[in-house]
Scaffold this active site. Sequence first.
Site, short mmCIF file in Angstrom:
data_model
loop_
_atom_site.label_atom_id
_atom_site.label_comp_id
_atom_site.label_asym_id
_atom_site.label_seq_id
_atom_site.Cartn_x
_atom_site.Cartn_y
_atom_site.Cartn_z
N LYS A 1 49.72 -9.88 65.45
CA LYS A 1 48.48 -10.52 64.96
C LYS A 1 48.68 -11.97 64.54
CE LYS A 1 46.15 -6.37 63.32
NZ LYS A 1 45.48 -5.69 62.23
N ASP B 1 39.06 -7.23 61.17
CA ASP B 1 39.56 -6.23 60.21
C ASP B 1 38.83 -6.29 58.86
OD1 ASP B 1 41.48 -5.10 61.89
OD2 ASP B 1 43.03 -6.53 61.29
#
Length: 269
Positions: free
Chosen positions: A47, A83
Amino acid sequence: MHAAAFARCKLDARYVAVELPPEQLAPTVTRMKALPFAGWNCTLPHKIALVGLVDELADSARQLGGVNTVLNDRGRLVGFNTDGEGWVWALREEFSLDVRDLRVMILGAGGAGRALAKQAALERCEKLVLVNRTEATARELASSLAPYFDTQKLLGADARLKVTPWDEALIAKELDQIDLLVNATSIGLKPGDPAALPARILQPHLCVYDTIYRPAKTKLLSAAEEAGARAANGLSMLLHQGALSFEIWTGQQAPLTVMKAALRKAVAG
Ligand code: NDP
């Protein structure tokens, strides 16, 4: 869940899983850019590295410091992070609550804990208490979030952002003044794990959100129920981050019910 969503929306698309070692990430991104990928999701450990590999960062990725969703806009890669927002939607769905109104305690300051703490700060939650086994990591995180808490809401600026050591008595005392308790540690992933916190220190007024979704009921969630608190697992967070990614790639509203059913089936199987 994405396959089910593509089928429901009659999109001629496929979602495939690709597993890569870190050194393969950059060349693979270059290759995928040239192929007919509308976009992709990305998970640990890539990420953060993806931040430097896309052509443009959306606010969400810049603010959370990581990319979990990439849009391939005709060869121009745009990085997003769904997220944090997925978690906000999950809390609305599970508890009908908005983070901005809440006094929040987050256990864990790893990748997930950091993202949720940052999102809570961006949402200007009423209060944020960080608890991590390695206290120094929580302190570092708190310093980076301090600018978001310098205004007075109901509580004064000092009381709005705190770090509490991982000490049962201190956490118990703090929980009197908390609405939402979030487990963002990995305690509960393995069958022999204890509850992240025991039932004896949980209270009925709490909403307890465990980011873990497999197993569906961690010992923390059982402890929350035993204490009379409301409890939910991390499946809703997984669902909503995915739904937001779907909307970024397709420009269409995600068929949530279909996605949720597919996700439940996949996780149970
Ligand atoms: P990391 O490895 O980055 O962080 C792990 C965290 O757990 C650290 O804060 C670590 O503390 C803490 N921890 C680990 N073991 C213990 C222990 N025995 N006692 C106390 N603290 C402990 O993992 P992630 O942040 O990526 O993931 C954390 C959790 O979030 C996982 O359970 C994962 O399943 C969940 N998750 C759920 C998602 C969803 O969509 N629902 C998405 C992403 C993650 P320390 O700093 O001291 O090592």
